[in-house]
Design a protein around this motif. Structure first.
Motif, PDB file in Angstrom:
ATOM      1  N   VAL A   1       7.096  56.542  46.541  1.00  0.00           N
ATOM      2  CA  VAL A   1       8.509  56.282  46.294  1.00  0.00           C
ATOM      3  C   VAL A   1       9.256  56.687  47.555  1.00  0.00           C
ATOM      4  O   VAL A   1       9.191  57.840  47.969  1.00  0.00           O
ATOM      5  CB  VAL A   1       9.038  57.064  45.072  1.00  0.00           C
ATOM      6  CG1 VAL A   1      10.535  56.846  44.895  1.00  0.00           C
ATOM      7  CG2 VAL A   1       8.282  56.662  43.811  1.00  0.00           C
ATOM      8  N   GLN A   2       9.922  55.733  48.166  1.00  0.00           N
ATOM      9  CA  GLN A   2      10.645  55.957  49.412  1.00  0.00           C
ATOM     10  C   GLN A   2       9.764  56.627  50.470  1.00  0.00           C
ATOM     11  O   GLN A   2      10.131  57.606  51.104  1.00  0.00           O
ATOM     12  CB  GLN A   2      11.920  56.760  49.156  1.00  0.00           C
ATOM     13  CG  GLN A   2      12.883  56.038  48.244  1.00  0.00           C
ATOM     14  CD  GLN A   2      14.080  56.868  47.847  1.00  0.00           C
ATOM     15  OE1 GLN A   2      14.147  58.068  48.087  1.00  0.00           O
ATOM     16  NE2 GLN A   2      15.042  56.216  47.218  1.00  0.00           N
ATOM     17  N   ILE A  61      11.092  54.499  38.322  1.00  0.00           N
ATOM     18  CA  ILE A  61      11.602  55.702  38.994  1.00  0.00           C
ATOM     19  C   ILE A  61      12.806  55.350  39.857  1.00  0.00           C
ATOM     20  O   ILE A  61      13.833  56.030  39.821  1.00  0.00           O
ATOM     21  CB  ILE A  61      10.487  56.374  39.823  1.00  0.00           C
ATOM     22  CG1 ILE A  61       9.439  56.973  38.893  1.00  0.00           C
ATOM     23  CG2 ILE A  61      11.071  57.437  40.754  1.00  0.00           C
ATOM     24  CD1 ILE A  61       8.166  57.400  39.581  1.00  0.00           C
ATOM     25  N   LYS A  62      12.710  54.279  40.610  1.00  0.00           N
ATOM     26  CA  LYS A  62      13.820  53.860  41.464  1.00  0.00           C
ATOM     27  C   LYS A  62      15.042  53.492  40.620  1.00  0.00           C
ATOM     28  O   LYS A  62      16.174  53.823  40.977  1.00  0.00           O
ATOM     29  CB  LYS A  62      13.410  52.690  42.355  1.00  0.00           C
ATOM     30  CG  LYS A  62      12.482  53.085  43.471  1.00  0.00           C
ATOM     31  CD  LYS A  62      12.102  51.880  44.304  1.00  0.00           C
ATOM     32  CE  LYS A  62      11.203  52.274  45.447  1.00  0.00           C
ATOM     33  NZ  LYS A  62      10.826  51.104  46.266  1.00  0.00           N
ATOM     34  N   TYR A  63      14.819  52.803  39.504  1.00  0.00           N
ATOM     35  CA  TYR A  63      15.918  52.438  38.616  1.00  0.00           C
ATOM     36  C   TYR A  63      16.594  53.691  38.074  1.00  0.00           C
ATOM     37  O   TYR A  63      17.813  53.796  38.064  1.00  0.00           O
ATOM     38  CB  TYR A  63      15.405  51.560  37.473  1.00  0.00           C
ATOM     39  CG  TYR A  63      16.466  51.225  36.466  1.00  0.00           C
ATOM     40  CD1 TYR A  63      17.426  50.257  36.745  1.00  0.00           C
ATOM     41  CD2 TYR A  63      16.509  51.890  35.241  1.00  0.00           C
ATOM     42  CE1 TYR A  63      18.412  49.952  35.826  1.00  0.00           C
ATOM     43  CE2 TYR A  63      17.496  51.587  34.326  1.00  0.00           C
ATOM     44  CZ  TYR A  63      18.440  50.622  34.612  1.00  0.00           C
ATOM     45  OH  TYR A  63      19.424  50.328  33.714  1.00  0.00           O
ATOM     46  N   ARG A  64      15.797  54.635  37.650  1.00  0.00           N
ATOM     47  CA  ARG A  64      16.331  55.893  37.106  1.00  0.00           C
ATOM     48  C   ARG A  64      17.149  56.628  38.170  1.00  0.00           C
ATOM     49  O   ARG A  64      18.213  57.177  37.888  1.00  0.00           O
ATOM     50  CB  ARG A  64      15.187  56.777  36.605  1.00  0.00           C
ATOM     51  CG  ARG A  64      15.582  58.093  36.084  1.00  0.00           C
ATOM     52  CD  ARG A  64      16.214  57.951  34.737  1.00  0.00           C
ATOM     53  NE  ARG A  64      16.488  59.289  34.240  1.00  0.00           N
ATOM     54  CZ  ARG A  64      17.450  59.581  33.414  1.00  0.00           C
ATOM     55  NH1 ARG A  64      18.217  58.636  32.935  1.00  0.00           N
ATOM     56  NH2 ARG A  64      17.645  60.795  33.024  1.00  0.00           N
ATOM     57  N   GLN A  65      16.669  56.656  39.407  1.00  0.00           N
ATOM     58  CA  GLN A  65      17.384  57.319  40.483  1.00  0.00           C
ATOM     59  C   GLN A  65      18.713  56.634  40.771  1.00  0.00           C
ATOM     60  O   GLN A  65      19.701  57.289  41.071  1.00  0.00           O
ATOM     61  CB  GLN A  65      16.545  57.346  41.764  1.00  0.00           C
ATOM     62  CG  GLN A  65      15.379  58.305  41.700  1.00  0.00           C
ATOM     63  CD  GLN A  65      14.516  58.244  42.944  1.00  0.00           C
ATOM     64  OE1 GLN A  65      14.490  57.244  43.659  1.00  0.00           O
ATOM     65  NE2 GLN A  65      13.775  59.306  43.186  1.00  0.00           N
ATOM     66  N   SER A  66      18.742  55.316  40.678  1.00  0.00           N
ATOM     67  CA  SER A  66      19.973  54.582  40.985  1.00  0.00           C
ATOM     68  C   SER A  66      21.020  54.741  39.885  1.00  0.00           C
ATOM     69  O   SER A  66      22.199  54.521  40.124  1.00  0.00           O
ATOM     70  CB  SER A  66      19.669  53.098  41.196  1.00  0.00           C
ATOM     71  OG  SER A  66      19.335  52.472  39.981  1.00  0.00           O
ATOM     72  N   ARG A  67      20.603  55.138  38.692  1.00  0.00           N
ATOM     73  CA  ARG A  67      21.516  55.288  37.560  1.00  0.00           C
ATOM     74  C   ARG A  67      22.190  56.658  37.537  1.00  0.00           C
ATOM     75  O   ARG A  67      23.043  56.908  36.725  1.00  0.00           O
ATOM     76  CB  ARG A  67      20.795  55.051  36.240  1.00  0.00           C
ATOM     77  CG  ARG A  67      20.054  53.748  36.145  1.00  0.00           C
ATOM     78  CD  ARG A  67      20.858  52.610  35.715  1.00  0.00           C
ATOM     79  NE  ARG A  67      21.405  52.848  34.390  1.00  0.00           N
ATOM     80  CZ  ARG A  67      22.385  52.149  33.892  1.00  0.00           C
ATOM     81  NH1 ARG A  67      22.907  51.187  34.586  1.00  0.00           N
ATOM     82  NH2 ARG A  67      22.846  52.391  32.691  1.00  0.00           N
ATOM     83  N   ARG A  68      21.787  57.536  38.409  1.00  0.00           N
ATOM     84  CA  ARG A  68      22.361  58.905  38.421  1.00  0.00           C
ATOM     85  C   ARG A  68      23.682  58.932  39.096  1.00  0.00           C
ATOM     86  O   ARG A  68      24.081  58.310  39.946  1.00  0.00           O
ATOM     87  CB  ARG A  68      21.417  59.869  39.113  1.00  0.00           C
ATOM     88  CG  ARG A  68      20.203  60.112  38.276  1.00  0.00           C
ATOM     89  CD  ARG A  68      19.342  61.157  38.928  1.00  0.00           C
ATOM     90  NE  ARG A  68      18.205  61.404  38.063  1.00  0.00           N
ATOM     91  CZ  ARG A  68      17.251  62.215  38.347  1.00  0.00           C
ATOM     92  NH1 ARG A  68      17.264  62.893  39.455  1.00  0.00           N
ATOM     93  NH2 ARG A  68      16.261  62.400  37.530  1.00  0.00           N
TER      94      ARG A  68
END
Length: 116
Positions: free
Chosen positions: A71-72, A109-116
């Protein structure tokens, strides 16, 4: 290691782990470049030299796969599977399915991070 299936997996879970760094072994190389590692014959002299000692001490499987979860550009985990005989550890279609599963995990995981 958090979870696994198979023979003696509970012993492996308690022992498994390794330092990620600048090591020249196949696991660190796989993580560094973010590519899957598929080894059909780990006891081949060429491969043996590229595997770390902890692998032989803990696992010593004749064939295995290692799929880093990136991830990243950071390895947050990996899928590992082995078999007790030399030869391709999985079919191409199985590798494709595992890759899709991993990619779905990374997207979640990326989607969850962008929703924060």
């Amino acid at each position: 290691v958090r979870f696994g299936y198979g023979e003696k997996v509970q012993q492996l879970i308690r022992k498994a782990g390794f330092n990620v760094g600048r090591g020249k072994d196949l696991f660190n190389l796989s993580i560094r470049v973010g590519k899957d590692l598929i080894v059909p014959d780990a006891r081949n002299d060429d491969k043996r030299q590229l595997l770390p000692q902890w692998y032989f001490d803990m696992l010593d499987a004749p064939a295995f796969i290692f799929l880093p979860i990136m991830v990243q550009k950071v390895c947050i985990g990996a899928f590992y599977a082995d078999r007790n005989q030399s030869g391709p550890p999985l079919r191409e279609s199985e590798h494709n399915h595992l890759s899709m599963l991993r990619n779905q995990l990374v997207l979640a995981i990326k989607y969850r991070q962008s929703r924060r």
